[in-house]
Scaffold this motif. Structure first.
Motif, PDB file in Angstrom:
ATOM      1  N   ALA A 124     113.158  -7.532-152.192  1.00  0.00           N
ATOM      2  CA  ALA A 124     114.455  -7.104-152.619  1.00  0.00           C
ATOM      3  C   ALA A 124     114.322  -5.924-152.525  1.00  0.00           C
ATOM      4  CB  ALA A 124     114.520  -7.428-154.152  1.00  0.00           C
ATOM      5  N   ASN A 125     113.782  -5.109-151.766  1.00  0.00           N
ATOM      6  CA  ASN A 125     114.485  -3.890-151.969  1.00  0.00           C
ATOM      7  C   ASN A 125     114.442  -3.794-150.361  1.00  0.00           C
ATOM      8  OD1 ASN A 125     114.649  -2.814-154.453  1.00  0.00           O
ATOM      9  ND2 ASN A 125     112.942  -2.264-154.782  1.00  0.00           N
ATOM     10  N   GLY A 126     114.408  -4.183-149.423  1.00  0.00           N
ATOM     11  CA  GLY A 126     114.178  -3.516-148.216  1.00  0.00           C
ATOM     12  C   GLY A 126     115.419  -4.045-147.467  1.00  0.00           C
ATOM     13  N   PHE A 127     114.710  -4.332-146.344  1.00  0.00           N
ATOM     14  CA  PHE A 127     116.233  -4.600-145.065  1.00  0.00           C
ATOM     15  C   PHE A 127     116.132  -5.617-144.392  1.00  0.00           C
ATOM     16  CE2 PHE A 127     113.062  -1.380-143.459  1.00  0.00           C
ATOM     17  CZ  PHE A 127     113.233  -1.642-142.050  1.00  0.00           C
ATOM     18  N   LYS A 128     116.735  -6.375-143.379  1.00  0.00           N
ATOM     19  CA  LYS A 128     117.160  -7.695-142.620  1.00  0.00           C
ATOM     20  C   LYS A 128     117.847  -6.661-141.308  1.00  0.00           C
ATOM     21  CE  LYS A 128     120.986  -9.030-145.086  1.00  0.00           C
ATOM     22  NZ  LYS A 128     121.431  -8.253-145.762  1.00  0.00           N
ATOM     23  N   VAL A 129     117.639  -8.268-140.296  1.00  0.00           N
ATOM     24  CA  VAL A 129     118.234  -7.823-138.898  1.00  0.00           C
ATOM     25  C   VAL A 129     119.724  -7.560-139.599  1.00  0.00           C
ATOM     26  CG1 VAL A 129     118.424  -8.495-136.532  1.00  0.00           C
ATOM     27  CG2 VAL A 129     116.230  -8.528-138.027  1.00  0.00           C
ATOM     28  N   GLY A 130     120.268  -6.439-138.778  1.00  0.00           N
ATOM     29  CA  GLY A 130     121.855  -6.029-138.510  1.00  0.00           C
ATOM     30  C   GLY A 130     122.455  -4.518-139.118  1.00  0.00           C
ATOM     31  N   ASP A 131     121.397  -4.687-140.805  1.00  0.00           N
ATOM     32  CA  ASP A 131     121.342  -3.563-141.779  1.00  0.00           C
ATOM     33  C   ASP A 131     121.041  -1.899-140.372  1.00  0.00           C
ATOM     34  OD1 ASP A 131     121.727  -4.502-143.333  1.00  0.00           O
ATOM     35  OD2 ASP A 131     119.598  -4.766-144.427  1.00  0.00           O
ATOM     36  N   ARG A 132     121.855  -1.039-141.227  1.00  0.00           N
ATOM     37  CA  ARG A 132     121.713   0.549-140.341  1.00  0.00           C
ATOM     38  C   ARG A 132     120.401   0.834-141.509  1.00  0.00           C
ATOM     39  NH1 ARG A 132     126.339   3.304-137.764  1.00  0.00           N
ATOM     40  NH2 ARG A 132     125.608   1.433-136.311  1.00  0.00           N
ATOM     41  N   ILE A 133     119.752   2.212-140.478  1.00  0.00           N
ATOM     42  CA  ILE A 133     118.445   2.473-141.358  1.00  0.00           C
ATOM     43  C   ILE A 133     118.483   3.955-141.317  1.00  0.00           C
ATOM     44  CG2 ILE A 133     117.475   0.279-141.923  1.00  0.00           C
ATOM     45  CD1 ILE A 133     114.999   0.838-141.307  1.00  0.00           C
ATOM     46  N   GLU A 134     117.849   4.922-141.813  1.00  0.00           N
ATOM     47  CA  GLU A 134     117.069   6.059-141.136  1.00  0.00           C
ATOM     48  C   GLU A 134     115.622   6.695-141.874  1.00  0.00           C
ATOM     49  OE1 GLU A 134     118.402  11.083-141.724  1.00  0.00           O
ATOM     50  OE2 GLU A 134     120.416   9.860-142.343  1.00  0.00           O
ATOM     51  N   ILE A 135     114.705   6.483-140.908  1.00  0.00           N
ATOM     52  CA  ILE A 135     113.400   6.725-141.273  1.00  0.00           C
ATOM     53  C   ILE A 135     113.565   7.643-140.678  1.00  0.00           C
ATOM     54  CG2 ILE A 135     112.880   4.567-139.930  1.00  0.00           C
ATOM     55  CD1 ILE A 135     110.675   4.493-142.078  1.00  0.00           C
ATOM     56  N   ASP A 136     112.538   9.071-140.996  1.00  0.00           N
ATOM     57  CA  ASP A 136     111.596   9.897-140.091  1.00  0.00           C
ATOM     58  C   ASP A 136     112.152  10.762-139.441  1.00  0.00           C
ATOM     59  OD1 ASP A 136     110.000  11.428-139.836  1.00  0.00           O
ATOM     60  OD2 ASP A 136     108.987   9.690-138.337  1.00  0.00           O
TER      61      ASP A 136
END
Length: 298
Positions: A124-136
């Protein structure tokens, strides 16, 4: 050494003879183990050769992950198959199995973490294809999620524009476990942006503020009902209080002797640059028509 002795020597070193023997000495056990290691390496090489022939890797990262998983899989299978043969003494077998199991768990640490990361991504707290994320400190749009890695289409570091660099970046899933990450999902795909305009001190700031407010209310394509709809959708999983969602202009006096007009507004993440262009053109056009508003250019 006679021919009979040489024949007996080679028969003693024959792997099938050693394998059938139930009372092997320590040296014979080491020789048998060496035979088995060579056999496992040959099986691995042949298997990977056939796999590459039948289905070549899509990219170096895919090939690296596939070879790594294959190595770990072969290690696990042959370790389980070899232990009862090598350590035929039942008194030593539990200890050996325990030590071998601990070694396998440690050697497969990254594989286990990748699996844990995949479950976190799918949760539920993850992401899916199409989301924009920032990591490291790397930002991008998610274009693929695999069992061991996910892939981002990189976004330029300049926070003003959010433009793609057209470069793919592959992350092992364990990065989700080790690093914090930020998500702009399709459920809540808009962010606050600020556009700053500096005016000379002699400018008519009241008129400039009125013009900027009018521009924000007329030019931005973000209906209030759309924002409320997305907040309701997001509130199903999170307690979200966004507060004021209408655009606003903050006016402040800067130490350098200038007037700062800070335009703050909500914008869809993928329209960030477009909205900046629209606002810039409108400000330049409207201010050009006024003879008492001067943009600070130094």
């Amino acid at each position: 050494m006679g021919s009979g002795s040489i024949k007996e020597f080679y028969l003693d070193l024959n792997p099938l003879t050693l394998l059938r023997s139930s009372n092997r000495e320590f040296a014979e056990t080491l020789i048998l183990f060496a035979y088995m290691v060579v056999f496992a390496v040959i099986c691995y090489k042949i298997t990977m050769f056939l796999v590459e022939r039948i289905k070549p890797a899509l990219d170096p990262v895919h090939e690296y992950n596939r070879r790594k998983v294959a190595r770990m899989g072969f290690l696990l299978v042959f370790a389980i198959a070899y232990l009862p043969v090598i350590f035929s003494s039942l008194s030593l077998l539990p200890t050996v199995l325990g030590l071998a199991g601990a070694g396998i768990v440690i050697s497969l640490k990254e594989v286990w973490l990748n699996m844990v990361g995949w479950f976190m991504i799918m949760g539920a707290n993850g992401f899916k294809v199409g989301d924009r994320i920032e990591i490291d400190s790397i930002k991008g749009d998610v274009v693929n999620i695999g069992f061991f890695k996910f892939t981002l289409l990189e976004i330029a570091q300049d926070p003003r524009f959010e433009q793609s660099t057209n470069r793919l970046i592959h992350f092992p899933n364990y990065n989700i476990v080790l690093y914090r990450f930020f998500i702009v999902s399709e459920t809540m795909d808009f962010v606050w942006d600020e556009f700053k305009v500096y005016l000379e001190l002699k400018s008519n700031w009241e008129k400039a503020e009125k013009i900027c407010t009018q521009i924000l209310n007329e030019e931005l394509v973000l209906a209030p009902e759309l924002v409320e709809s997305k907040i309701r959708e997001m509130s199903k999983n999170y307690l979200v209080r966004l507060g004021k969602t209408t655009p606003i202009v903050y006016t402040s006096l800067e130490p350098e002797g200038t007037i700062l007009m800070c335009l703050r507004y909500l914008t869809p993440i993928r329209s960030k640059r477009l909205n900046r262009i629209l606002i810039s053109k409108e400000i330049l056009t409207k201010f050009k028509e006024e003879n008492d508003i001067y943009i600070y250019t130094h």
